[in-house]
Structure formats: structure tokens, C-alpha cells
Design a protein around this motif. Structure first.
Motif, PDB file in Angstrom:
ATOM      1  N   ASP A   1     -13.633 -51.905  25.924  1.00 17.43           N
ATOM      2  CA  ASP A   1     -14.437 -50.864  26.551  1.00 17.43           C
ATOM      3  C   ASP A   1     -14.309 -49.563  25.779  1.00 17.43           C
ATOM      4  N   ASN A   2     -15.389 -48.806  25.793  1.00 20.22           N
ATOM      5  CA  ASN A   2     -15.406 -47.497  25.160  1.00 20.22           C
ATOM      6  C   ASN A   2     -14.969 -46.472  26.209  1.00 20.22           C
ATOM      7  N   ILE A   3     -13.766 -45.946  26.045  1.00 16.95           N
ATOM      8  CA  ILE A   3     -13.224 -44.964  26.990  1.00 16.95           C
ATOM      9  C   ILE A   3     -13.516 -43.571  26.455  1.00 16.95           C
ATOM     10  N   ILE A   4     -14.124 -42.757  27.260  1.00 15.14           N
ATOM     11  CA  ILE A   4     -14.426 -41.379  26.879  1.00 15.14           C
ATOM     12  C   ILE A   4     -13.604 -40.467  27.783  1.00 15.14           C
ATOM     13  N   GLU A   5     -12.765 -39.657  27.166  1.00 14.37           N
ATOM     14  CA  GLU A   5     -11.914 -38.761  27.956  1.00 14.37           C
ATOM     15  C   GLU A   5     -12.412 -37.333  27.834  1.00 14.37           C
ATOM     16  N   MET A   6     -12.475 -36.659  28.983  1.00 14.52           N
ATOM     17  CA  MET A   6     -12.809 -35.244  29.034  1.00 14.52           C
ATOM     18  C   MET A   6     -11.744 -34.608  29.905  1.00 14.52           C
TER      19      MET A   6
END
Length: 137
Positions: free
Chosen positions: A110-115
């Protein structure tokens, strides 16, 4: 006919959804004759080619120039979870023989995007417009 020794690297690789991966193949043969190579997904009995509609815009194969140097690669772009599988390089040299590698296991994660304060999981080929908060709130 002789069996051609084919080696694949890496034996296993992880890549992110929406990203790309390069799978390599080398082979040993005494004479450099005319030949061909291909990549297969044995579990689906499917040759990986830009002639297959699913892969049309997401596969790049090395050409005959590298083949003459006894090497070949395939790049798979815009990865999806469905791409997770074993990929096997097959080589055939006319008048010499055939061979295939042991395979490269591709694991698409999975492509995890953290903000700041939030972590999102992209659900579809890394498309940032299709995000699900992870863990769900």
C-alpha cells in the motif's frame, strides 16, 4: 538442445502501489546467436507484454542490444496490488536451447501518505484523490 542457465535478480522485491519496479535477467550461452526472451506470470499462465491490454501502458522491456550482451529487463510501471506475483524470465536461443530463471517475487505494498497528525492509505494505484485515513477514525 541445451538448457541455458538464466539468473534473475533480485529474487524478491517490494514496491509501492503507483510506483515502478525493474526486474533483471542474465543468461549464459557460449555463442551469441539470434534469440528471444520473455517474462511470464506462471500463476496466471500470462506473458507480460505491452501487447496485453492490461499492460499496454505500464510495461517497458529491454531490447535486442542488451539481449546481445546476455541481459534483459522488464520495468512495470503504475503498480497495482494485482501485480503482486512471481515473474519468470524465459530465454530461447535459436539452435542452442531454452532456459528460465527461478523467478522474482514482486510484492506490491500500500502507498502510505503521511501528513502532520494524519496518515492516509491510498487505495488505488497511488491516486492521492482516493485516500482512506489509516487507521480509520
Amino acid at each position: 538442445m541445451t538448457e541455458i542457465k538464466v539468473a534473475q535478480t533480485p529474487s524478491s522485491v517490494s514496491a509501492t502501489q503507483g510506483g515502478s519496479v525493474l526486474l533483471n535477467c542474465t543468461f549464459e550461452v557460449i555463442s551469441s546467436s539470434v534469440g528471444k526472451f520473455g517474462w511470464r506470470r506462471p500463476s496466471l499462465n500470462l506473458e507480460i507484454s505491452d501487447q496485453i491490454p492490461f499492460y499496454r501502458d505500464s510495461v517497458v522491456r529491454s531490447g535486442q542490444k542488451l539481449f546481445a550482451q546476455k541481459t534483459a529487463f522488464i520495468e512495470i510501471k503504475d503498480l497495482a496490488k494485482f501485480d503482486s506475483d512471481l515473474y519468470v524470465c524465459e530465454v530461447e536461443i535459436r539452435g542452442v536451447g531454452k532456459g528460465k530463471g527461478n523467478g522474482t517475487e514482486l510484492i506490491v505494498i500500500d502507498n502510505i501518505i503521511e501528513m502532520p497528525g494524519h496518515t492516509f492509505l491510498s487505495k488505488d494505484r497511488g491516486d492521492p484523490t482516493n485516500l482512506q485515513q489509516f487507521p480509520p477514525s
